[in-house]
Write a protein that holds these residues in place. Structure first.
Motif, PDB file in Angstrom:
ATOM      1  N   VAL A 148       0.887  -1.152   0.155  1.00 30.04           N
ATOM      2  CA  VAL A 148       0.093   0.069   0.155  1.00 30.04           C
ATOM      3  C   VAL A 148       0.940   1.296   0.179  1.00 30.04           C
ATOM      4  CG1 VAL A 148      -1.591   1.376   1.506  1.00 30.04           C
ATOM      5  CG2 VAL A 148      -2.184  -0.989   0.823  1.00 30.04           C
ATOM      6  N   LYS A 149       1.723   1.106   0.733  1.00 31.61           N
ATOM      7  CA  LYS A 149       2.845   2.320   0.687  1.00 31.61           C
ATOM      8  C   LYS A 149       3.628   2.958  -0.500  1.00 31.61           C
ATOM      9  CE  LYS A 149       5.369   2.846   4.485  1.00 31.61           C
ATOM     10  NZ  LYS A 149       6.119   2.628   5.920  1.00 31.61           N
ATOM     11  N   GLU A 150       3.803   1.684  -1.207  1.00 33.58           N
ATOM     12  CA  GLU A 150       4.327   1.644  -2.293  1.00 33.58           C
ATOM     13  C   GLU A 150       3.602   2.124  -3.576  1.00 33.58           C
ATOM     14  OE1 GLU A 150       7.456  -2.139  -2.376  1.00 33.58           O
ATOM     15  OE2 GLU A 150       5.822  -2.339  -3.638  1.00 33.58           O
ATOM     16  N   LYS A 151       2.616   1.694  -3.939  1.00 31.72           N
ATOM     17  CA  LYS A 151       1.637   1.983  -4.642  1.00 31.72           C
ATOM     18  C   LYS A 151       0.180   1.265  -4.454  1.00 31.72           C
ATOM     19  CE  LYS A 151       1.149   3.452  -9.490  1.00 31.72           C
ATOM     20  NZ  LYS A 151       0.986   4.718  -9.291  1.00 31.72           N
ATOM     21  N   PHE A 152      -0.711   1.865  -3.591  1.00 30.68           N
ATOM     22  CA  PHE A 152      -1.934   1.314  -3.137  1.00 30.68           C
ATOM     23  C   PHE A 152      -2.905   0.465  -4.435  1.00 30.68           C
ATOM     24  CE2 PHE A 152      -3.491   5.515  -3.349  1.00 30.68           C
ATOM     25  CZ  PHE A 152      -4.923   5.408  -4.221  1.00 30.68           C
ATOM     26  N   GLU A 153      -2.613   1.200  -5.554  1.00 25.53           N
ATOM     27  CA  GLU A 153      -3.581   1.074  -6.736  1.00 25.53           C
ATOM     28  C   GLU A 153      -3.065  -0.582  -7.131  1.00 25.53           C
ATOM     29  OE1 GLU A 153      -1.851   3.689  -6.405  1.00 25.53           O
ATOM     30  OE2 GLU A 153      -2.706   5.191  -7.359  1.00 25.53           O
ATOM     31  N   HIS A 154      -1.916  -0.821  -6.916  1.00 29.27           N
ATOM     32  CA  HIS A 154      -1.513  -2.300  -7.410  1.00 29.27           C
ATOM     33  C   HIS A 154      -1.555  -3.140  -6.200  1.00 29.27           C
ATOM     34  CE1 HIS A 154       1.192  -0.059 -10.675  1.00 29.27           C
ATOM     35  NE2 HIS A 154      -0.203  -0.013 -11.082  1.00 29.27           N
ATOM     36  N   SER A 155      -2.001  -2.918  -4.912  1.00 25.77           N
ATOM     37  CA  SER A 155      -1.873  -3.740  -3.973  1.00 25.77           C
ATOM     38  C   SER A 155      -3.189  -4.781  -3.695  1.00 25.77           C
ATOM     39  CB  SER A 155      -1.921  -2.996  -2.776  1.00 25.77           C
ATOM     40  OG  SER A 155      -3.243  -2.362  -2.444  1.00 25.77           O
ATOM     41  N   THR A 156      -3.484  -5.588  -3.036  1.00 20.16           N
ATOM     42  CA  THR A 156      -4.367  -6.503  -2.820  1.00 20.16           C
ATOM     43  C   THR A 156      -5.499  -6.220  -2.040  1.00 20.16           C
ATOM     44  OG1 THR A 156      -3.519  -7.823  -1.347  1.00 20.16           O
ATOM     45  CG2 THR A 156      -3.090  -8.683  -3.536  1.00 20.16           C
ATOM     46  N   ILE A 157      -5.683  -4.868  -1.691  1.00 22.11           N
ATOM     47  CA  ILE A 157      -6.851  -4.403  -1.047  1.00 22.11           C
ATOM     48  C   ILE A 157      -7.906  -4.147  -1.718  1.00 22.11           C
ATOM     49  CG2 ILE A 157      -5.195  -3.372   1.008  1.00 22.11           C
ATOM     50  CD1 ILE A 157      -6.017  -0.644  -0.574  1.00 22.11           C
ATOM     51  N   SER A 158      -8.982  -4.292  -1.236  1.00 20.96           N
ATOM     52  CA  SER A 158     -10.552  -4.063  -1.678  1.00 20.96           C
ATOM     53  C   SER A 158     -10.621  -2.865  -2.819  1.00 20.96           C
ATOM     54  CB  SER A 158     -11.579  -4.083  -0.928  1.00 20.96           C
ATOM     55  OG  SER A 158     -11.552  -2.935  -0.023  1.00 20.96           O
ATOM     56  N   ASN A 159     -11.316  -2.876  -3.615  1.00 19.00           N
ATOM     57  CA  ASN A 159     -11.737  -1.460  -4.475  1.00 19.00           C
ATOM     58  C   ASN A 159     -12.397  -0.694  -3.689  1.00 19.00           C
ATOM     59  OD1 ASN A 159     -10.629  -2.919  -6.851  1.00 19.00           O
ATOM     60  ND2 ASN A 159     -12.594  -3.458  -7.577  1.00 19.00           N
ATOM     61  N   LYS A 160     -12.906  -0.919  -2.728  1.00 20.45           N
ATOM     62  CA  LYS A 160     -13.573   0.021  -1.667  1.00 20.45           C
ATOM     63  C   LYS A 160     -12.392   0.585  -0.839  1.00 20.45           C
ATOM     64  CE  LYS A 160     -15.288  -0.597   2.417  1.00 20.45           C
ATOM     65  NZ  LYS A 160     -16.004  -0.868   3.542  1.00 20.45           N
ATOM     66  N   MET A 161     -11.461   0.078  -0.434  1.00 17.79           N
ATOM     67  CA  MET A 161     -10.376   0.620   0.222  1.00 17.79           C
ATOM     68  C   MET A 161      -9.492   1.516  -0.949  1.00 17.79           C
ATOM     69  SD  MET A 161      -9.803   0.772   3.422  1.00 17.79           S
ATOM     70  CE  MET A 161      -8.314   1.182   3.727  1.00 17.79           C
ATOM     71  N   LYS A 162      -9.315   1.036  -2.073  1.00 14.96           N
ATOM     72  CA  LYS A 162      -8.622   1.864  -2.917  1.00 14.96           C
ATOM     73  C   LYS A 162      -9.127   3.240  -3.154  1.00 14.96           C
ATOM     74  CE  LYS A 162      -6.358  -2.080  -5.344  1.00 14.96           C
ATOM     75  NZ  LYS A 162      -6.312  -2.859  -6.523  1.00 14.96           N
ATOM     76  N   ALA A 163     -10.610   3.356  -3.255  1.00 12.34           N
ATOM     77  CA  ALA A 163     -11.349   4.558  -3.485  1.00 12.34           C
ATOM     78  C   ALA A 163     -11.039   5.277  -2.393  1.00 12.34           C
ATOM     79  CB  ALA A 163     -12.726   4.133  -3.591  1.00 12.34           C
ATOM     80  N   LEU A 164     -10.949   4.884  -1.013  1.00 10.72           N
ATOM     81  CA  LEU A 164     -10.878   5.378   0.200  1.00 10.72           C
ATOM     82  C   LEU A 164      -9.547   6.083   0.325  1.00 10.72           C
ATOM     83  CD1 LEU A 164     -13.057   3.645   2.536  1.00 10.72           C
ATOM     84  CD2 LEU A 164     -13.696   5.549   1.679  1.00 10.72           C
ATOM     85  N   LEU A 165      -8.723   5.374  -0.220  1.00 10.91           N
ATOM     86  CA  LEU A 165      -7.096   5.792  -0.076  1.00 10.91           C
ATOM     87  C   LEU A 165      -6.966   6.761  -1.241  1.00 10.91           C
ATOM     88  CD1 LEU A 165      -4.972   2.747   0.573  1.00 10.91           C
ATOM     89  CD2 LEU A 165      -5.594   4.496   2.130  1.00 10.91           C
ATOM     90  N   GLN A 166      -7.768   6.972  -2.006  1.00 13.23           N
ATOM     91  CA  GLN A 166      -7.432   8.012  -3.018  1.00 13.23           C
ATOM     92  C   GLN A 166      -8.243   9.097  -2.281  1.00 13.23           C
ATOM     93  OE1 GLN A 166      -6.088   8.085  -6.126  1.00 13.23           O
ATOM     94  NE2 GLN A 166      -6.312  10.241  -5.805  1.00 13.23           N
ATOM     95  N   ILE A 167      -9.267   9.253  -2.028  1.00 10.69           N
ATOM     96  CA  ILE A 167      -9.776  10.388  -0.935  1.00 10.69           C
ATOM     97  C   ILE A 167      -8.593  10.845  -0.095  1.00 10.69           C
ATOM     98  CG2 ILE A 167     -11.630  10.939   0.806  1.00 10.69           C
ATOM     99  CD1 ILE A 167     -13.678   9.246  -0.664  1.00 10.69           C
ATOM    100  N   ALA A 168      -8.169  10.066   0.826  1.00 15.94           N
ATOM    101  CA  ALA A 168      -6.992  10.206   1.657  1.00 15.94           C
ATOM    102  C   ALA A 168      -5.874  10.845   1.027  1.00 15.94           C
ATOM    103  CB  ALA A 168      -6.623   8.910   2.456  1.00 15.94           C
ATOM    104  N   THR A 169      -5.405  10.499  -0.125  1.00 18.10           N
ATOM    105  CA  THR A 169      -4.405  11.044  -0.839  1.00 18.10           C
ATOM    106  C   THR A 169      -4.834  12.584  -1.116  1.00 18.10           C
ATOM    107  OG1 THR A 169      -4.035   9.026  -1.963  1.00 18.10           O
ATOM    108  CG2 THR A 169      -3.134  10.982  -3.073  1.00 18.10           C
ATOM    109  N   ASN A 170      -5.998  12.725  -1.509  1.00 19.02           N
ATOM    110  CA  ASN A 170      -6.492  14.190  -1.882  1.00 19.02           C
ATOM    111  C   ASN A 170      -6.408  14.935  -0.572  1.00 19.02           C
ATOM    112  OD1 ASN A 170      -6.125  13.687  -4.469  1.00 19.02           O
ATOM    113  ND2 ASN A 170      -8.421  13.750  -4.878  1.00 19.02           N
TER     114      ASN A 170
END
Lengths: 175, 180
Positions: free
Chosen positions: B82-104
């Motif tokens: 996740v720290k490297e590149k969360f988009e390529h990790s195995t976390i759920s799509n929901k968590m990826k969308a939430l981490l995008q919010i966190a990024t912003n």
């Protein structure tokens, strides 16, 4: 429009605290301890730091309300607050205030931007460790609150009149 | 060296909590409600958001301690990916969308777009989960600045962070963790 379903009749961060009541006690306790202490920094100085950081973060409602609260503590110097609200900090400010706001400005960019030179200037102006600590914490807190409010897309129904009214109440009675 | 006189044998925020117990109490209480709650987001997901934002803010102490707590729940590999590149990790799509919010949120509150929110909702995120994501991200923009803005010390030894993380999870939480 807010990104989530909050009660837009409640102004400012209060609408978020009403939406998520479990976070209200620690957040309000933090505000009380940090913004309403007269140990070291004055209440007015605390509000000026909050105002300036909110201005740098482009958080309109925070910068207006805390600017108005600060104004209540600087009745004799109306130009002081508007100077901090509208411009970058200038060397026209009293040196103590300039030193405090310069540290806050670096904190807003990121913790590692605070330099030893800024700390030395603060200490040369008789600013204590506790005052440096509180300045960094207040600046950090407003990097939090500003993002919390804008990140959820909160908009304000306040007018200048209602901001002033709320600010007077905060200045007199606290958070 | 720290910018103020603190006990430099204590790492990161613990040295500040020791310096100023009056502010330590509400800060710990805040960490407890942000991170030690399973309503909506799990504790592991909350710690992952905290770790990720702390890494964006380049805060060594916070990303290591919260990374160690997140690893306790989710495994170290997930945290590293996740720290490297969360988009390529195995976390759920929901968590990826939430981490995008966190990024912003880390960039600034106004960087969160309507599109970010719609994506998160389409992936099944509730309003409370979106709220808590913004709240945790914003709060770590405070904790990270507080820790680094006063020049506190962050140890290198991963074992120290693992030991402390286990203690937080299994024994003390944040409310009852002592700076010492």
């Amino acid at each position: 429009m807010a990104h989530i379903n909050v009660d837009t009749n409640i102004p400012g961060m209060r609408s978020l605290l009403a939406y998520r009541p479990i976070i209200a006690p620690p957040l309000l306790a933090l505000m009380k301890v940090v913004m309403r202490s007269n140990e070291g920094l004055s209440l007015g100085e605390r509000e000026l730091i909050a105002t300036y950081v909110s201005f740098l973060n482009d958080c309109t409602s925070c910068h207006i309300i805390h600017g108005e609260v600060a104004q209540c503590f600087y009745k004799d110097a109306p130009e002081l607050v508007s100077q901090i609200k509208e411009n970058e900090i200038s060397n026209q400010l009293p040196p103590r205030l300039h030193a405090l706001l310069s540290i806050a400005e670096s904190v807003q960019k990121g913790g590692k931007h605070v330099s030893q030179a800024q700390i030395n200037i603060a200490k040369a102006n008789n600013i204590t460790d506790l005052e440096i600590h509180d300045s960094v914490l207040i600046a950090s807190m407003f990097c939090f609150f500003n993002r919390y409010i804008d990140g959820l897309g909160l908009t304000s129904n306040d007018t200048l009149e209602t901001y002033k009214e709320r600010a007077k109440n905060i200045a007199e009675n606290g958070y | 060296m720290a910018h103020i006189k603190i006990n430099e044998e204590l790492p990161g925020i613990r040295s500040l909590m020791d310096f100023r117990p009056e502010t330590a109490a509400p800060l710990n209480a805040l960490a407890e409600v942000l991170l030690r709650n399973n309503e909506g987001l799990t504790m592991g997901e909350r710690e992952l958001i905290a770790t990720y934002v702390s890494s964006l803010n380049d805060c060594t102490f916070c990303q290591n301690i919260h990374g160690a707590v997140a690893a306790y729940y989710l495994g170290n590999e997930t945290v590293v990916k996740v720290k490297e590149k969360f988009e390529h990790s195995t976390i759920s799509n929901k968590m990826k969308a939430l981490l995008q919010i966190a990024t912003n949120v880390q960039l600034g509150g106004k960087y969160v777009t309507e599109n970010d929110i719609t994506n998160a909702k389409n992936e099944g995120a509730s309003d409370i989960e979106i709220h808590d994501t913004v709240l945790i991200s914003a709060a770590f923009c405070m904790f990270n600045r507080y820790v680094d803005g006063l020049g506190t010390h962050a140890p290198d030894d991963p074992e120290m962070y693992r030991f402390r993380a286990k203690k937080i999870v299994e024994e003390t939480g944040y409310t009852h963790s002592s700076p010492k």
